[in-house]
Design an enzyme around this catalytic site. Sequence first.
Site, PDB file in Angstrom:
ATOM      1  N   CYS A 160       8.018  -0.377  -0.911  1.00 17.73           N
ATOM      2  CA  CYS A 160       8.728  -1.378  -0.112  1.00 17.73           C
ATOM      3  C   CYS A 160       9.719  -0.699   0.819  1.00 17.73           C
ATOM      4  CB  CYS A 160       9.502  -2.324  -1.020  1.00 17.73           C
ATOM      5  SG  CYS A 160       8.483  -3.099  -2.265  1.00 17.73           S
ATOM      6  N   CYS A 206       8.564  12.261  -3.325  1.00 17.10           N
ATOM      7  CA  CYS A 206       7.138  11.910  -3.209  1.00 17.10           C
ATOM      8  C   CYS A 206       6.559  12.470  -1.901  1.00 17.10           C
ATOM      9  CB  CYS A 206       7.000  10.391  -3.241  1.00 17.10           C
ATOM     10  SG  CYS A 206       5.334   9.813  -2.881  1.00 17.10           S
ATOM     11  N   SER A 248      -1.427   7.009  10.339  1.00 10.70           N
ATOM     12  CA  SER A 248      -0.872   8.214   9.717  1.00 10.70           C
ATOM     13  C   SER A 248      -1.745   9.447   9.942  1.00 10.70           C
ATOM     14  CB  SER A 248      -0.619   7.978   8.221  1.00 10.70           C
ATOM     15  OG  SER A 248      -1.558   7.093   7.705  1.00 10.70           O
ATOM     16  N   ASP A 252      -8.136  12.070   8.291  1.00  6.51           N
ATOM     17  CA  ASP A 252      -7.308  11.034   7.665  1.00  6.51           C
ATOM     18  C   ASP A 252      -6.220  11.691   6.819  1.00  6.51           C
ATOM     19  OD1 ASP A 252      -6.383   8.540   7.084  1.00  6.51           O
ATOM     20  OD2 ASP A 252      -8.213   7.814   6.147  1.00  6.51           O
ATOM     21  N   ASP A 253      -5.201  10.901   6.478  1.00  5.26           N
ATOM     22  CA  ASP A 253      -4.119  11.461   5.660  1.00  5.26           C
ATOM     23  C   ASP A 253      -4.558  11.691   4.225  1.00  5.26           C
ATOM     24  OD1 ASP A 253      -3.417   8.827   4.149  1.00  5.26           O
ATOM     25  OD2 ASP A 253      -3.444   8.292   6.249  1.00  5.26           O
ATOM     26  N   CYS A 307      -0.237   6.925 -10.258  1.00  5.45           N
ATOM     27  CA  CYS A 307       1.199   7.138 -10.024  1.00  5.45           C
ATOM     28  C   CYS A 307       2.005   6.066 -10.756  1.00  5.45           C
ATOM     29  CB  CYS A 307       1.485   7.063  -8.528  1.00  5.45           C
ATOM     30  SG  CYS A 307       3.240   7.059  -8.136  1.00  5.45           S
ATOM     31  N   CYS A 333       7.250  15.922  -5.653  1.00  3.00           N
ATOM     32  CA  CYS A 333       6.312  15.382  -6.628  1.00  3.00           C
ATOM     33  C   CYS A 333       4.899  15.518  -6.071  1.00  3.00           C
ATOM     34  CB  CYS A 333       6.609  13.905  -6.916  1.00  3.00           C
ATOM     35  SG  CYS A 333       5.422  13.191  -8.061  1.00  3.00           S
ATOM     36  N   CYS A 393       0.050  13.340  -8.578  1.00  9.38           N
ATOM     37  CA  CYS A 393      -1.240  12.643  -8.462  1.00  9.38           C
ATOM     38  C   CYS A 393      -2.376  13.572  -8.036  1.00  9.38           C
ATOM     39  CB  CYS A 393      -1.123  11.459  -7.513  1.00  9.38           C
ATOM     40  SG  CYS A 393      -0.325  11.855  -5.974  1.00  9.38           S
TER      41      CYS A 393
END
Length: 462
Positions: free
Chosen positions: A11, A251, A300, A362-363, A399, A448, A451
Amino acid sequence: MFKIKELNEECGIFGGYCLSGNIAPYLKCGLLKLQHRGQESAGISFGGEFQKVIKNYGLVNSAIDNSFLKNAQGNFGIGHVRYSTFGDDRKENIQPLKITYMGEDVSLAHNGNVSQAKKIREKFERIGEVFLSSSDSEVILKRLIFSLKKKPSLWTFEEVAKCLVENFSSGSYCILIYLPNRIMGFRDNFGYRPLMFAKCNEGYFVASEDVAFYGLNVQEIVEIKPACGVEITKEGYEIKSFAQPKNICQCVFEQIYFSSPASNIFSKNVYATRIKLGEILFNSVDKNFKADVAIPVMDSGLGCAIGYSQASKIPFHLGLIRNSWMERSFIQPLQEKRTLNVRQKFMPVKSVIENKKIVLIDDSLVRGTTSCEIIKMLRQCGAKEVHMRSVSPKIINTCFWGVDIPTKEELIAYNKTDEQIAKQIGADSVKFLPQEMLSEVFEGNLWCKKCFRKDENEIFLP
Ligand code: SF4
């Protein structure tokens, strides 16, 4: 309601104090610049001693109608843009959340995921406490009320911080709390999510990203460090530390995917990071690879494709025009919506695509839904070959810190070779940034990357 997984939110939050006497338009402007962080609902809580809340489903412009703002009053306020991943998009979950306690209003807006919320909720429910929403934010607010047991106007920064540390220490949170004539902002111990503060001619503001401050007459921008917060009153502001930061875990997806390219997150410019990732991707996996055109998956993927093109000398073109008014697919909670949205979101440029060998940048690849649909679209427009490249390593783990990554089994890269992934999404080849190359961009041990590692989350699970 169909649920993809039981987790998290990504958010955006914005709040502060404005000298002009009407903060509401500033809140809306700030949230508009954070719209990329959540498009499901938006809301603001503003006023002085008493708080008025305007919130609804949809993008900021439709959720917060300008007609409400004209006659709004009050120097203090907070706002929120939300993306729910819990599958629970009921109206009560839209933030900010306001509660009246001992005759005083208190509102809260939260970005992150606090894993202890479920247990605390159950504990409260056993003693008869009723919750109106299913969001973690209500649990945080009620925990504060139960711990402090006094009028919100008497809560101190230190008491609120102590309660957060004692109850939510393993979660990820950036929280804004609006108390009578005061705003408090807190960033968790690990610093998973970003929180920025700006001193401006117009007042004092705090936001998820510094891009939210553009347009204001900014004197100074400061990153709120992990385990630190800010208290804003009519008299001014104070940035304070409330605990020892430990195992800082910023992150990497804030840089790779979530944040605006114009933002500076964790002391790094997002656009520059994406350019560098594209360059490193080419140099590490594609040194002798040739193609006719490098096309980004917008938005992105844009910086990443520019970096890849600069390093490879493969011409860069916008082969897919993004309809800016559509919602982003990764931050859409329903799988069906994702598939449908890809077709509505991207418009192919046939002259760039037809008879070309394409490298598509792509990201990241999460579920692979978007890539699969885009590749189909490119082939329908006459692409000769489509080679998919991801500037993030293979995402192979979920995550627990505020990002909607599905269960391992839903992840396209989980337990699959590059060839198997290429087959599944219909690409001629697929390559990812090697995990060890990530440290070329995200140096040190402040990041971090859980993932990307097998079973890593279990080790760190709160
Ligand atoms: S596990 Fe991945 S998505 Fe989650 S906070 Fe860490 S880097 Fe970000």
